[in-house]
Design an enzyme around this catalytic site. Structure first.
Site, mmCIF file in Angstrom:
data_model
loop_
_atom_site.group_PDB
_atom_site.id
_atom_site.type_symbol
_atom_site.label_atom_id
_atom_site.label_comp_id
_atom_site.label_asym_id
_atom_site.label_seq_id
_atom_site.Cartn_x
_atom_site.Cartn_y
_atom_site.Cartn_z
ATOM 1 N N TYR A 140 28.595 -11.728 78.999
ATOM 2 C CA TYR A 140 29.816 -11.175 79.666
ATOM 3 C C TYR A 140 29.411 -9.989 80.615
ATOM 4 N N ARG A 338 35.410 17.521 52.950
ATOM 5 C CA ARG A 338 34.982 16.912 53.861
ATOM 6 C C ARG A 338 34.942 15.567 53.750
ATOM 7 N N GLU A 429 33.425 -1.609 75.807
ATOM 8 C CA GLU A 429 34.881 -2.018 75.968
ATOM 9 C C GLU A 429 35.988 -1.236 76.071
ATOM 10 N N ASP A 431 35.756 3.192 77.734
ATOM 11 C CA ASP A 431 35.432 4.448 77.338
ATOM 12 C C ASP A 431 36.847 4.970 76.620
HETATM 13 C C1 LIG Z 1 24.199 -15.280 63.733
HETATM 14 C C2 LIG Z 1 25.219 -16.191 64.637
HETATM 15 C C3 LIG Z 1 26.450 -16.345 63.958
HETATM 16 C C4 LIG Z 1 27.595 -16.832 64.835
HETATM 17 C C5 LIG Z 1 28.910 -17.031 64.113
HETATM 18 C C6 LIG Z 1 30.213 -16.507 65.048
HETATM 19 C C7 LIG Z 1 30.157 -14.955 65.378
HETATM 20 C C8 LIG Z 1 31.348 -14.523 66.026
HETATM 21 C C9 LIG Z 1 30.902 -13.171 66.543
HETATM 22 C C10 LIG Z 1 32.052 -12.347 66.985
HETATM 23 C C11 LIG Z 1 31.400 -10.945 67.419
HETATM 24 C C12 LIG Z 1 32.542 -10.158 68.227
HETATM 25 C C13 LIG Z 1 31.687 -8.678 68.431
HETATM 26 C C14 LIG Z 1 31.686 -8.226 69.527
HETATM 27 C C15 LIG Z 1 30.627 -7.190 69.847
HETATM 28 C C16 LIG Z 1 31.034 -6.528 70.908
HETATM 29 C C17 LIG Z 1 30.003 -5.354 71.465
HETATM 30 C C18 LIG Z 1 30.287 -4.614 72.628
HETATM 31 C C19 LIG Z 1 30.121 -5.039 73.919
HETATM 32 C C20 LIG Z 1 30.620 -4.265 74.815
HETATM 33 C C21 LIG Z 1 31.121 -5.116 76.091
HETATM 34 C C22 LIG Z 1 31.735 -4.455 77.144
HETATM 35 O O1 LIG Z 1 31.837 -3.111 77.078
HETATM 36 S S1 LIG Z 1 32.512 -5.587 78.088
HETATM 37 C C23 LIG Z 1 33.237 -4.402 79.595
HETATM 38 C C24 LIG Z 1 34.261 -3.567 79.018
HETATM 39 N N1 LIG Z 1 34.787 -2.686 80.083
HETATM 40 C C25 LIG Z 1 35.936 -2.196 80.020
HETATM 41 O O2 LIG Z 1 36.482 -2.081 79.121
HETATM 42 C C26 LIG Z 1 36.505 -1.668 81.230
HETATM 43 C C27 LIG Z 1 37.732 -0.887 81.111
HETATM 44 N N2 LIG Z 1 38.578 -0.693 81.967
HETATM 45 C C28 LIG Z 1 39.612 -1.638 82.074
HETATM 46 O O3 LIG Z 1 40.184 -2.243 80.882
HETATM 47 C C29 LIG Z 1 40.839 -1.299 83.249
HETATM 48 O O4 LIG Z 1 39.874 -1.054 84.516
HETATM 49 C C30 LIG Z 1 41.736 -0.288 82.883
HETATM 50 C C31 LIG Z 1 41.164 1.071 82.836
HETATM 51 C C32 LIG Z 1 42.727 -0.682 82.120
HETATM 52 C C33 LIG Z 1 42.671 -0.172 84.285
HETATM 53 O O5 LIG Z 1 43.055 -1.365 84.934
HETATM 54 P P1 LIG Z 1 43.617 -1.533 86.438
HETATM 55 O O6 LIG Z 1 42.801 -1.151 87.472
HETATM 56 O O7 LIG Z 1 44.067 -2.948 86.604
HETATM 57 O O8 LIG Z 1 44.996 -0.482 86.633
HETATM 58 P P2 LIG Z 1 46.219 -0.065 85.927
HETATM 59 O O9 LIG Z 1 45.872 1.095 84.819
HETATM 60 O O10 LIG Z 1 47.003 0.370 86.842
HETATM 61 O O11 LIG Z 1 46.839 -1.270 85.119
HETATM 62 C C34 LIG Z 1 47.668 -2.150 85.622
HETATM 63 C C35 LIG Z 1 48.650 -2.743 84.720
HETATM 64 O O12 LIG Z 1 48.053 -3.490 83.918
HETATM 65 C C36 LIG Z 1 48.334 -3.121 82.505
HETATM 66 N N3 LIG Z 1 46.903 -3.673 81.985
HETATM 67 C C37 LIG Z 1 45.714 -2.776 81.858
HETATM 68 N N4 LIG Z 1 44.762 -3.375 81.091
HETATM 69 C C38 LIG Z 1 45.567 -4.434 80.455
HETATM 70 C C39 LIG Z 1 45.222 -5.164 79.399
HETATM 71 N N5 LIG Z 1 43.899 -5.316 78.830
HETATM 72 N N6 LIG Z 1 46.110 -6.117 78.847
HETATM 73 C C40 LIG Z 1 47.365 -6.181 79.345
HETATM 74 N N7 LIG Z 1 47.849 -5.248 80.151
HETATM 75 C C41 LIG Z 1 46.976 -4.326 80.827
HETATM 76 C C42 LIG Z 1 48.456 -1.582 82.639
HETATM 77 O O13 LIG Z 1 49.252 -1.052 81.467
HETATM 78 C C43 LIG Z 1 49.292 -1.495 83.917
HETATM 79 O O14 LIG Z 1 50.538 -1.907 83.439
HETATM 80 P P3 LIG Z 1 51.789 -1.254 84.291
HETATM 81 O O15 LIG Z 1 51.758 -1.706 85.598
HETATM 82 O O16 LIG Z 1 52.996 -2.153 83.608
HETATM 83 O O17 LIG Z 1 51.794 0.067 83.925
HETATM 84 C C1 LIG Z 2 25.739 -0.454 74.199
HETATM 85 C C2 LIG Z 2 26.711 -0.982 75.491
HETATM 86 C C3 LIG Z 2 26.867 -2.163 75.619
HETATM 87 C C4 LIG Z 2 27.584 -2.756 76.575
HETATM 88 N N1 LIG Z 2 27.995 -4.095 76.936
HETATM 89 C C5 LIG Z 2 28.574 -4.464 77.976
HETATM 90 C C6 LIG Z 2 28.618 -5.885 77.944
HETATM 91 O O1 LIG Z 2 28.448 -6.719 77.320
HETATM 92 N N2 LIG Z 2 29.237 -6.370 79.548
HETATM 93 C C7 LIG Z 2 29.664 -5.569 80.106
HETATM 94 O O2 LIG Z 2 30.171 -5.887 81.206
HETATM 95 N N3 LIG Z 2 29.633 -4.109 79.961
HETATM 96 C C8 LIG Z 2 28.989 -3.489 78.917
HETATM 97 N N4 LIG Z 2 28.948 -2.259 78.812
HETATM 98 C C9 LIG Z 2 29.471 -1.320 79.761
HETATM 99 C C10 LIG Z 2 30.625 -0.510 79.092
HETATM 100 O O3 LIG Z 2 31.759 -1.318 79.037
HETATM 101 C C11 LIG Z 2 31.085 0.588 80.136
HETATM 102 O O4 LIG Z 2 29.815 1.570 80.353
HETATM 103 C C12 LIG Z 2 32.256 1.275 79.849
HETATM 104 O O5 LIG Z 2 33.404 0.397 79.921
HETATM 105 C C13 LIG Z 2 32.368 2.613 80.342
HETATM 106 O O6 LIG Z 2 32.373 2.328 81.728
HETATM 107 P P1 LIG Z 2 31.264 3.640 82.552
HETATM 108 O O7 LIG Z 2 30.096 3.450 82.089
HETATM 109 O O8 LIG Z 2 31.721 3.301 83.641
HETATM 110 O O9 LIG Z 2 31.886 4.929 82.340
HETATM 111 P P2 LIG Z 2 32.543 6.101 83.305
HETATM 112 O O10 LIG Z 2 33.850 5.545 83.555
HETATM 113 O O11 LIG Z 2 31.588 6.291 84.412
HETATM 114 O O12 LIG Z 2 32.747 7.294 82.355
HETATM 115 C C14 LIG Z 2 31.969 8.378 82.407
HETATM 116 C C15 LIG Z 2 32.869 9.414 82.161
HETATM 117 O O13 LIG Z 2 33.926 9.686 83.083
HETATM 118 C C16 LIG Z 2 35.389 9.791 82.365
HETATM 119 N N5 LIG Z 2 36.244 8.918 83.227
HETATM 120 C C17 LIG Z 2 36.111 7.631 83.749
HETATM 121 N N6 LIG Z 2 37.353 7.666 84.159
HETATM 122 C C18 LIG Z 2 38.155 8.513 84.253
HETATM 123 C C19 LIG Z 2 39.620 8.656 84.272
HETATM 124 N N7 LIG Z 2 40.352 7.826 85.284
HETATM 125 N N8 LIG Z 2 39.989 9.478 83.832
HETATM 126 C C20 LIG Z 2 39.715 10.588 83.134
HETATM 127 N N9 LIG Z 2 38.031 10.512 82.910
HETATM 128 C C21 LIG Z 2 37.599 9.343 83.465
HETATM 129 C C22 LIG Z 2 34.949 8.916 81.077
HETATM 130 O O14 LIG Z 2 35.914 9.492 80.259
HETATM 131 C C23 LIG Z 2 33.688 9.567 80.977
HETATM 132 O O15 LIG Z 2 33.747 10.640 80.169
HETATM 133 C C24 LIG Z 2 28.190 -1.695 77.552
HETATM 134 C C25 LIG Z 2 28.018 -0.226 77.386
HETATM 135 C C26 LIG Z 2 27.263 -0.012 76.367
HETATM 136 C C27 LIG Z 2 26.947 1.554 76.187
#
Ligand SMILES: CCCCCCCCCCCCCCCCCCCCCC(=O)SCCNC(=O)CCNC(=O)[C@H](O)C(C)(C)COP(=O)(O)OP(=O)(O)OC[C@H]1O[C@@H](n2cnc3c(N)ncnc32)[C@H](O)[C@@H]1OP(=O)(O)O
Ligand SMILES: Cc1cc2nc3c(=O)[nH]c(=O)nc-3n(C[C@H](O)[C@H](O)[C@H](O)COP(=O)(O)OP(=O)(O)OC[C@H]3O[C@@H](n4cnc5c(N)ncnc54)[C@H](O)[C@@H]3O)c2cc1C
Length: 669
Positions: A140, A338, A429, A431
């Site tokens: 991803y 604790r 997933e 911050d």
């Molecule tokens: C052995 C074989 C076995 C096989 C068997 C099978 C095995 C199966 C295995 C299974 C294993 C599983 C394990 C997994 C492991 C994982 C490991 C970890 C990996 C980690 C991956 C990652 O790390 S991957 C990247 C993640 N990177 C983020 O996480 C970015 C965050 N950043 C945002 O997410 C957006 O940037 C952020 C801030 C919302 C602003 O979004 P934006 O800029 O669009 O702006 P706005 O804030 O204005 O949002 C506009 C409007 O959208 C609304 N809204 C926003 N989000 C919404 C949402 N999600 N849903 C609905 N609504 C949403 C919001 O509420 C507002 O609503 P309204 O307008 O009504 O107020």
């Molecule tokens: C182990 C690991 C695995 C990962 N796996 C994947 C993957 O598989 N795929 C993928 O696409 N990504 C992956 N990521 C990336 C991950 O999703 C991002 O690192 C995460 O979403 C945080 O974003 P950033 O690094 O840009 O942090 P930043 O946004 O740069 O954060 C830095 C600091 O700024 C602060 N900050 C940022 N924005 C704001 C705001 N609006 N207001 C106040 N404070 C703010 C934060 O709180 C933090 O303290 C992985 C990261 C790690 C560490």
């Protein structure tokens, strides 16, 4: 059945004998059903008994050895899954008990769900079967070097070329390099890449595309693609088994039909068409994974707590003045105050995780029927619970290390690696701060709608009771009154609502909504935490309303629920006092009641962690062994360190001997 794979003597037998409840029935309450206990147990033992899945030397491996070991384990796991014809539930548990982060997590956890959630039926038919058979491996690829949290700020471009019916994927700047995706560095053949869609000269923002990265013949990167691993990460072993990667595109062409087209499409002519579904569904994969991360929090926390409780029952320090036996450290009130809230939190997170899974499934069913009304609630709950549970779990693992004293710092305690592997959950997933601000926005919106008479539903339904909650005073008079669920719920609701309303009022005084939100963001974070903690407490109480069978099980869970709530009340006393929800005297009574509850948990503590049903293999901790035979294991473990392979260390001849044999050259010495 007890999860023993340790020695013959049970040093914790005395502790187990004092339990006031049926441990097997508690295992059912913890796992969710008798069936779940059975499958968990079977998969955990399957892994524990297979030498390929050994992990006792993992922290001593070099990065290359560790990565190869991960590839070996993943391939072996897959072989066993196929040979034994495991169900999806069983396969998922097998992966969990193998307990080594690797590309398969992202393949199954994000790549496949992204295609299922954002691909058309046709695209799913083409790609999902290949992924299911591991003919392709996917990751991803969203985050970039310059942007992670701000998804809309990503820079990678996918420009449509109508002449060839292709997209040209490109990394225009250094900061647009994909950076972090797990499985990308070395293993994946494909990725779902998030990029700005440009067609007919217009930028339509972020969309998902399936891009092949490596040759299916010899695994070499395809033309125009630069790939690698981003380097070693925090701790030994731990998340270093994962090949988090970097990826750059130099005008890489992909067919038009590799854009994930369920939410919007680009026609053969290059016209952009958006379906009538909310564009936030693009974020659907993240919502799905956040929900699984909450379930995983209770796993990681319960694991650390299991180690700390068992070891605290074995470890003795100080004794009676008369030279009697030393005291088990678990008997110290400070140790209990604790540790037991963390034990209670593990149960609380387990139950809220179960509920969140239900909520997610419910929302998905509604989406299928084109009902998008619950999407904001699903986003707020997954974001908020992901944030609160992972932050608390990371802190708790470190606290468990300290609770184990010096030995907790040894790799063989299992805690350093658990901590190192777990802490990034606060960042990946989403911050945790960024996600809490999303919850705060949702709360501010809900508060502003109250004035128009709109009745809030779901987890914000309590806000509809604003007239009462803004002025109510807790009726608690004695410590025992705090055992009444209604008394606890009332003050948690009043605290959450009053904090949200205070924030909303202060924001409204600012020149603009945006400025007010930014200025007030530290308070908004606390308001979001208060709301999420209310959800967790409420879901624990709701769990207690269900049919819970087994001698003494419900009573134990009631104690843990009260500990969880009153511990939070004690920890956030400032919130409860400053919002006028309780008086200082009532705060003191809550603390008094907490002390009584700890005393009730004490004889049950070891049995309560036994109910997690973890094998020694999964715990991988000499301190947390089921049989409590800690000291011989610690002693034996030390000798396995590579430093002890020789009596005289490498480097003696070059660096130690000359030092020891040097002639004194300083006259004054
Ligand atoms: C052995 C074989 C076995 C096989 C068997 C099978 C095995 C199966 C295995 C299974 C294993 C599983 C394990 C997994 C492991 C994982 C490991 C970890 C990996 C980690 C991956 C990652 O790390 S991957 C990247 C993640 N990177 C983020 O996480 C970015 C965050 N950043 C945002 O997410 C957006 O940037 C952020 C801030 C919302 C602003 O979004 P934006 O800029 O669009 O702006 P706005 O804030 O204005 O949002 C506009 C409007 O959208 C609304 N809204 C926003 N989000 C919404 C949402 N999600 N849903 C609905 N609504 C949403 C919001 O509420 C507002 O609503 P309204 O307008 O009504 O107020
Ligand atoms: C182990 C690991 C695995 C990962 N796996 C994947 C993957 O598989 N795929 C993928 O696409 N990504 C992956 N990521 C990336 C991950 O999703 C991002 O690192 C995460 O979403 C945080 O974003 P950033 O690094 O840009 O942090 P930043 O946004 O740069 O954060 C830095 C600091 O700024 C602060 N900050 C940022 N924005 C704001 C705001 N609006 N207001 C106040 N404070 C703010 C934060 O709180 C933090 O303290 C992985 C990261 C790690 C560490």
């Amino acid at each position: 059945m007890a999860a023993v794979d340790g020695g013959e003597v049970d040093h914790l037998a005395g502790e187990r004998a004092t339990a006031h409840f049926d441990v097997d029935a508690m295992k059912v309450a913890w796992a969710g059903s008798r069936h779940a206990v059975e499958v968990n147990d079977r998969m955990a033992r399957l892994v524990a008994s297979d030498p390929v899945f050994r992990k006792d030397t993992r922290t001593m491996l070099s990065r290359k050895e560790l990565f190869k070991d991960t590839l070996k384990k993943a391939a072996h796991a897959w072989k066993r899954i196929v040979e034994l014809r495991l169900t999806e539930e069983e396969a998922n548990l097998l992966r969990l008990y193998v307990d080594q982060p690797g590309y398969v997590d992202l393949h199954w956890g994000m790549f496949v769900p992204a295609i299922k959630g954002q691909g058309t039926e046709e695209q799913q038919k083409k790609w999902v079967p290949m992924a299911y058979k591991f003919q392709i491996i996917g990751c991803y690829a969203q985050t970039e070097l310059g942007h992670g949290s701000n998804v809309q700020g990503l820079e990678t471009t996918a420009t449509f070329d109508p002449n060839t019916d292709e997209f040209v994927v490109h990394s225009p700047t250094l900061t647009s390099s994909k950076w972090w995706p797990g499985g990308l560095g070395k293993a994946s053949t494909h990725a779902v890449v998030y990029a700005r869609l440009i067609t007919q000269g217009k930028d339509y923002g972020i969309h998902g595309f399936i891009v092949q990265l490596r040759s299916l013949d010899d695994h070499s990167p395809l033309p125009g693609i630069t790939l690698g691993d981003i380097g070693g990460k925090f701790g030994s072993g731990a998340y270093n088994s994962m090949d988090n990667g970097v990826l750059r595109f130099d005008h890489v062409r992909i067919p038009r039909d590799q854009m994930l087209m369920r939410l919007s499409q680009v026609t053969r002519e290059g016209k952009y068409v958006h379906s009538d579904v909310p564009k936030q569904l693009l974020y659907g994969t993240m919502v799905y994974v956040r929900q699984t991360i909450v379930a995983d929090a209770s796993k990681a926390l319960s694991r650390a707590v299991c180690i700390a409780v068992r070891y605290s029952a074995i470890r003795k320090q100080f004794g009676s003045q008369a030279g009697g036996p030393e005291t088990q450290v678990l008997n110290y009130k400070t140790q209990q105050s604790r540790l037991f809230p963390l034990l209670a939190s593990a149960y609380a997170y387990r139950f809220v995780g179960e509920w969140l899974k239900w909520l997610y499934t419910d929302v998905m069913q509604k989406l299928e029927a084109k009902d998008y009304s619950t999407l904001p609630e699903a986003h707020a709950c997954t974001a908020g619970l992901k944030s609160v549970t992972t932050s608390a779990t990371a802190d708790a693992i470190e606290e468990c290390r300290k609770l184990c004293g010096g030995h907790g710092y040894l790799n063989s305690s299992g805690l350093p690696e658990l901590f190192a592997v777990y802490v990034p959950a606060c960042t990946y997933e989403g911050d945790n701060v960024v996600l809490l601000l999303q919850v705060a926005r949702f709360l501010m919106k809900t508060v502003s709608q109250l004035a128009s008479g709109k009745q809030p539903v779901g987890t914000t339904a309590y806000m509809g009771n604003i007239q009462y909650l803004m002025q109510c005073k807790s009726a608690v008079n004695t410590a025992g009154d705090w055992l009444n669920p209604a008394a606890i719920k009332e003050v948690f609701e009043a605290r959450a609502l009053r904090m949200a309303v205070n924030c909303a009022q202060n924001i409204s005084k600012a020149p603009s909504q945006e400025e007010g939100f930014s200025e007030l963001s530290p308070d908004l974070l606390e308001s979001a935490v208060a709301h999420v903690q209310l959800i967790i407490v409420t879901k624990f109480f709701e769990k207690l309303q269900q049919d819970i069978i087994g001698h003494g099980v419900k009573e134990q869970l009631q104690n843990l629920c009260n500990i969880y709530a009153l511990f939070l009340l004690h920890k956030h006393l400032g919130d409860f006092l400053s919002t006028g929800c309780i008086t200082p005297k009532q705060g003191a009574l809550a603390n008094e009641q907490l002390g009584r509850l700890y005393a009730q948990v004490r004889p049950n503590a070891v049995a309560l962690v036994d109910a997690f049903d973890y094998t020694d293999h999964y715990l991988s901790s000499v301190l947390g062994r089921y049989d409590g035979d800690v000291y011989p294991a610690l002693y034996a473990e030390a000798w396995k360190d590579p430093l002890n392979e020789t009596v005289i260390p490498d480097g003696y001849q070059e660096h130690l001997r000359p030092l020891l044999k040097q002639q004194l050259k300083f006259s004054r010495l």
